[in-house]
Design a protein around this motif. Structure first.
Motif, PDB file in Angstrom:
ATOM      1  N   ASP A 330      63.054  11.822  36.885  1.00  0.00           N
ATOM      2  CA  ASP A 330      62.851  11.225  37.922  1.00  0.00           C
ATOM      3  C   ASP A 330      62.883  12.379  38.954  1.00  0.00           C
ATOM      4  O   ASP A 330      62.137  12.324  40.152  1.00  0.00           O
ATOM      5  CB  ASP A 330      63.935  10.036  38.513  1.00  0.00           C
ATOM      6  CG  ASP A 330      63.557   8.969  37.428  1.00  0.00           C
ATOM      7  OD1 ASP A 330      62.410   8.869  36.962  1.00  0.00           O
ATOM      8  OD2 ASP A 330      64.531   8.013  37.458  1.00  0.00           O
ATOM      9  N   LEU A 359      66.321  12.176  46.499  1.00  0.00           N
ATOM     10  CA  LEU A 359      66.453  11.026  45.649  1.00  0.00           C
ATOM     11  C   LEU A 359      67.659  10.388  45.588  1.00  0.00           C
ATOM     12  O   LEU A 359      67.850   9.132  45.598  1.00  0.00           O
ATOM     13  CB  LEU A 359      66.030  11.655  44.199  1.00  0.00           C
ATOM     14  CG  LEU A 359      65.482  10.508  43.152  1.00  0.00           C
ATOM     15  CD1 LEU A 359      64.367   9.809  43.879  1.00  0.00           C
ATOM     16  CD2 LEU A 359      64.797  11.217  41.970  1.00  0.00           C
ATOM     17  N   LEU A 362      68.063   8.491  48.785  1.00  0.00           N
ATOM     18  CA  LEU A 362      67.205   7.031  48.589  1.00  0.00           C
ATOM     19  C   LEU A 362      68.098   6.083  47.827  1.00  0.00           C
ATOM     20  O   LEU A 362      68.354   4.809  48.135  1.00  0.00           O
ATOM     21  CB  LEU A 362      65.791   7.228  47.971  1.00  0.00           C
ATOM     22  CG  LEU A 362      64.876   7.776  48.753  1.00  0.00           C
ATOM     23  CD1 LEU A 362      63.654   8.459  47.893  1.00  0.00           C
ATOM     24  CD2 LEU A 362      64.147   6.691  49.592  1.00  0.00           C
ATOM     25  N   ALA A 363      68.820   6.641  46.653  1.00  0.00           N
ATOM     26  CA  ALA A 363      69.421   5.529  45.847  1.00  0.00           C
ATOM     27  C   ALA A 363      70.507   5.168  46.532  1.00  0.00           C
ATOM     28  O   ALA A 363      71.015   4.235  46.451  1.00  0.00           O
ATOM     29  CB  ALA A 363      69.812   6.240  44.624  1.00  0.00           C
ATOM     30  N   GLU A 450      62.303  -0.287  45.968  1.00  0.00           N
ATOM     31  CA  GLU A 450      62.417  -0.200  44.525  1.00  0.00           C
ATOM     32  C   GLU A 450      61.165  -0.310  43.917  1.00  0.00           C
ATOM     33  O   GLU A 450      60.707   0.432  42.765  1.00  0.00           O
ATOM     34  CB  GLU A 450      63.565  -1.028  44.025  1.00  0.00           C
ATOM     35  CG  GLU A 450      65.219  -0.588  44.472  1.00  0.00           C
ATOM     36  CD  GLU A 450      65.993  -1.393  43.690  1.00  0.00           C
ATOM     37  OE1 GLU A 450      66.921  -0.810  43.290  1.00  0.00           O
ATOM     38  OE2 GLU A 450      65.719  -2.623  43.661  1.00  0.00           O
ATOM     39  N   PHE A 453      59.017   2.839  44.003  1.00  0.00           N
ATOM     40  CA  PHE A 453      59.319   3.705  43.278  1.00  0.00           C
ATOM     41  C   PHE A 453      58.839   3.179  41.677  1.00  0.00           C
ATOM     42  O   PHE A 453      58.592   3.980  40.976  1.00  0.00           O
ATOM     43  CB  PHE A 453      60.733   4.260  43.428  1.00  0.00           C
ATOM     44  CG  PHE A 453      60.489   5.217  44.660  1.00  0.00           C
ATOM     45  CD1 PHE A 453      60.233   6.611  44.729  1.00  0.00           C
ATOM     46  CD2 PHE A 453      61.298   4.901  45.917  1.00  0.00           C
ATOM     47  CE1 PHE A 453      60.099   7.400  45.620  1.00  0.00           C
ATOM     48  CE2 PHE A 453      61.047   5.350  46.869  1.00  0.00           C
ATOM     49  CZ  PHE A 453      60.819   7.003  46.728  1.00  0.00           C
ATOM     50  N   LEU A 460      65.348   3.886  40.760  1.00  0.00           N
ATOM     51  CA  LEU A 460      66.015   4.270  41.798  1.00  0.00           C
ATOM     52  C   LEU A 460      67.577   3.897  41.103  1.00  0.00           C
ATOM     53  O   LEU A 460      68.724   4.519  41.438  1.00  0.00           O
ATOM     54  CB  LEU A 460      66.084   3.783  43.218  1.00  0.00           C
ATOM     55  CG  LEU A 460      64.857   4.482  44.105  1.00  0.00           C
ATOM     56  CD1 LEU A 460      64.886   3.637  45.336  1.00  0.00           C
ATOM     57  CD2 LEU A 460      65.125   5.950  44.194  1.00  0.00           C
ATOM     58  N   GLN A 463      69.484   6.656  39.128  1.00  0.00           N
ATOM     59  CA  GLN A 463      69.962   7.716  39.944  1.00  0.00           C
ATOM     60  C   GLN A 463      71.468   7.627  39.593  1.00  0.00           C
ATOM     61  O   GLN A 463      72.148   8.550  39.928  1.00  0.00           O
ATOM     62  CB  GLN A 463      69.446   7.672  41.280  1.00  0.00           C
ATOM     63  CG  GLN A 463      68.219   7.818  41.516  1.00  0.00           C
ATOM     64  CD  GLN A 463      67.502   8.825  40.480  1.00  0.00           C
ATOM     65  OE1 GLN A 463      68.070   9.914  40.339  1.00  0.00           O
ATOM     66  NE2 GLN A 463      66.491   8.169  40.104  1.00  0.00           N
TER      67      GLN A 463
END
Ligand SMILES: Nc1ncnc2c1ncn2[C@@H]1O[C@H](COP(=O)(O)OP(=O)(O)OP(=O)(O)O)[C@@H](O)[C@H]1O
Ligand SMILES: [Zn+2]
Length: 556
Positions: A330, A359, A362-363, A450, A453, A460, A463
């Motif tokens: 990812d 990333l 974002l998660a 979500e 992505f 996500l 992650q």
């Protein structure tokens, strides 16, 4: 930079070295010569190397858009340069499928016989076919690890030799190729006239002395190569030999798609001579004016500070397997999304760490927003109207960006902006429960992000898992249990007992070590990359920390 690289096509073999010159007329005429196909307009404007501009992407059928992708030459492990090209096209394929409703039929050719394979097999004292099948399997495993969707079919050159021979016979029959006394067959470039070179604006120059006396013209290229002693070969009307590189793709693409192809893709180094020659072969074989309608070329991955692309021959490569020891697929995909698929990109560890950081950010937002929706996180009243508006405008901008030559960097920027505004609202944490709440808008944002992505191929939720570890799901549950247990202990330590006065003070004093143990556990887990967030006295959540923050105490 992008355009400069895109127009500097042909790093494998320079046109001038082949007696080919850049033709002004060919360059000026290439846009005009292209005919917009009829069929289903996808709504996407795509940069078409055939015209040097963005054209409306019209495919023959929405339910079966044809896409031929040049595959790997399987003689060694795949590296991050290959990963970059295939991940970028995988994202485009997913966007076309899920956002623009195209059902794609993708064919990928695998070059499993070629000079490099023969050389390596000889060095390793193994048969070319076993070397090729070993690395083909290895390539497929790498692609699966990178979450690149497999093509509808892989086609191997060695399994399609009779079809390739018939294709060559067809070209000879139409007067565009000639066999030689030595058992080679060459494409006669002069016979194409000014039709050659539409892709990269090159035209055959005046006939010079052939470099190889076997050819009529220096720029003629091999369709069939006579076998050298000890080389693997197949019987043909011209003697024992094997196909040239360019003819493989033309023949295999035509086998499945016939005389019309919607999309053809590959790295920018394949535009010349490979794709240029494929076009020449197909258009004379099918006797058509326009075989492939859209040629898409991805930019190269370079090692930072180096002019040359990452390449096996230059020994400046990182294998996909080595990379995945440190970073997740990812992270690589996110790194690829942050630039246009056409641009050259630089690889360096700090860029990858930055991608991982973004990333995880974002998660983390998604986790916080979810905690808010579940009521675990209490905030000051949310500016709900503003967030609804931002969500709507984000959706519009993202859709427009993807329709504009798959502009993933713009889409990511827009989403990061939405997250920034969402985070600002969630930051106004309060210990006062009971105020007005806006779970719907945060639910809608989480669901949209979500899903965006997921479309691109990034999860996500993952992650929060340890990359590459098959027991990640178990570990996730173990941490969940641990955090739940700590919460109970903490609640007990903080609970206001019925007792009052001195008795209460003493009770709290007695429970103090429990609270200290909870704090210590939080700090210790942070050292292992796990960040526990105490939302209130009744709720705690956790997330993986950005690895760069591991050694710092939470909140510092
Ligand atoms: N550094 C790179 N960046 C982006 N794409 C690349 C890079 N190297 C190879 N590719 C692409 O990967 C695909 C498969 O390439 P192929 O198997 O022919 O390897 P190659 O170009 O010969 O690699 P190498 O130079 O390392 O031997 C092609 O589309 C090619 O353009
Ligand atoms: Zn090809």
């Amino acid at each position: 930079m992008l355009r400069a690289r895109a127009s500097g096509l042909g790093t494998r073999l320079l046109p001038a070295a082949l007696g080919l010159g850049r033709s002004r007329a060919a360059c000026e005429g290439r846009g005009r010569a292209w005919r917009q196909p009829e069929g289903h307009n996808t709504g996407v404007q795509v940069y078409n190397s055939l015209t040097g501009r963005k054209d409306p992407l019209v495919v023959a059928r929405a339910d079966a858009a044809s896409w031929y992708s040049c595959g790997p030459t399987v003689y060694d492990h795949a590296h991050l340069g290959h990963a970059c090209s295939y991940v970028r096209f995988d994202m485009i394929r997913r966007i076309l499928t899920k956002v623009f409703g195209c059902n794609i039929v993708m064919v990928m050719g695998v070059t499993d016989v070629d000079d490099k394979i023969l050389r390596r097999a000889h060095e390793m004292k193994v048969s070319p076919s076993s070397l090729a099948s070993l690395y083909e399997e290895d390539f497929k495993q790498d692609m699966a690890a990178l979450k690149v969707l497999p093509p509808t079919v892989y086609l191997r050159v060695t399994e399609n030799i009779p079809q390739i021979i018939s294709f060559i016979e067809g070209i000879i029959a139409h007067g565009h190729a000639y066999p030689t006394a030595k058992g080679n067959v060459y494409f006669d470039l002069q016979s194409r006239g000014d039709k050659y070179g539409r892709l990269v604006c090159v035209a055959p120059g005046p006939a010079g002395e052939p470099v190889d006396s076997d050819k009529r013209h220096a720029s003629d290229f091999a369709l069939w190569k006579a076998a050298k002693p000890q080389e693997v070969f197949w019987a043909s009307p011209w003697g024992n030999g094997r196909p040239g590189w360019h003819i493989e793709c033309s023949a295999m693409a035509s086998m499945v798609f016939g005389g019309q192809l919607d999309i053809h893709s590959g790295g920018v180094d394949l535009a010349f001579p490979h794709h240029e020659n494929e076009i020449a072969q197909c258009e004379v074989f099918h006797q058509c004016e326009q075989w492939g309608n859209y040629f898409l070329h991805s930019g190269h991955l370079h090692v930072k500070g180096q002019e040359e692309k990452m390449s096996k021959s230059l020994k400046n490569y990182i294998t996909i397997k080595d990379f995945l020891q440190t970073f997740s697929p990812d992270v690589f995909r996110f790194f690829c999304m942050c630039s246009s698929y056409r641009s050259a990109i630089n690889y360096c560890d700090s860029t990858m760490l930055e991608a991982r950081h973004l990333l995880l950010g974002l998660a983390s937002f998604v986790e916080d927003a979810r905690a808010y929706v579940k009521g675990q996180l209490t905030c000051e009243p949310i500016r709900e109207d503003m967030l609804w508006e931002r969500l709507a405008s984000t959706k519009g901008t993202v859709q427009a960006a993807l329709a504009d030559d798959f502009d993933t960097p713009r889409a990511v920027d827009t989403i990061l902006d939405l997250v920034h505004h969402g985070n600002r609202q969630l930051r106004a944490v309060t210990k006062e429960p009971g105020g007005p709440r806006s779970p719907a808008v945060f639910g809608a944002i989480v669901s949209y992000i979500e899903q965006f992505f997921e479309t691109i191929g990034i999860s996500l939720a993952n992650q929060q898992c340890i990359p590459g570890d098959s027991s990640a799901a178990t570990l996730h549950s173990v941490v969940d249990e641990l955090v739940r247990f700590r919460l109970k202990v903490r609640q007990y330590a903080l609970a206001t007992p019925e007792a009052t006065g001195e008795a209460r003070r003493q009770m709290l004093q007695e429970r103090r070590p429990l609270l200290e143990a909870c704090d210590a556990l939080r700090q210790d887990l942070a050292m292992h990359g796990i960040n526990i967030k105490d939302r209130s006295s009744t709720a705690s959540t956790w997330e993986l920390l950005d690895p760069r923050m591991k050694c710092q105490k939470p909140g510092s």
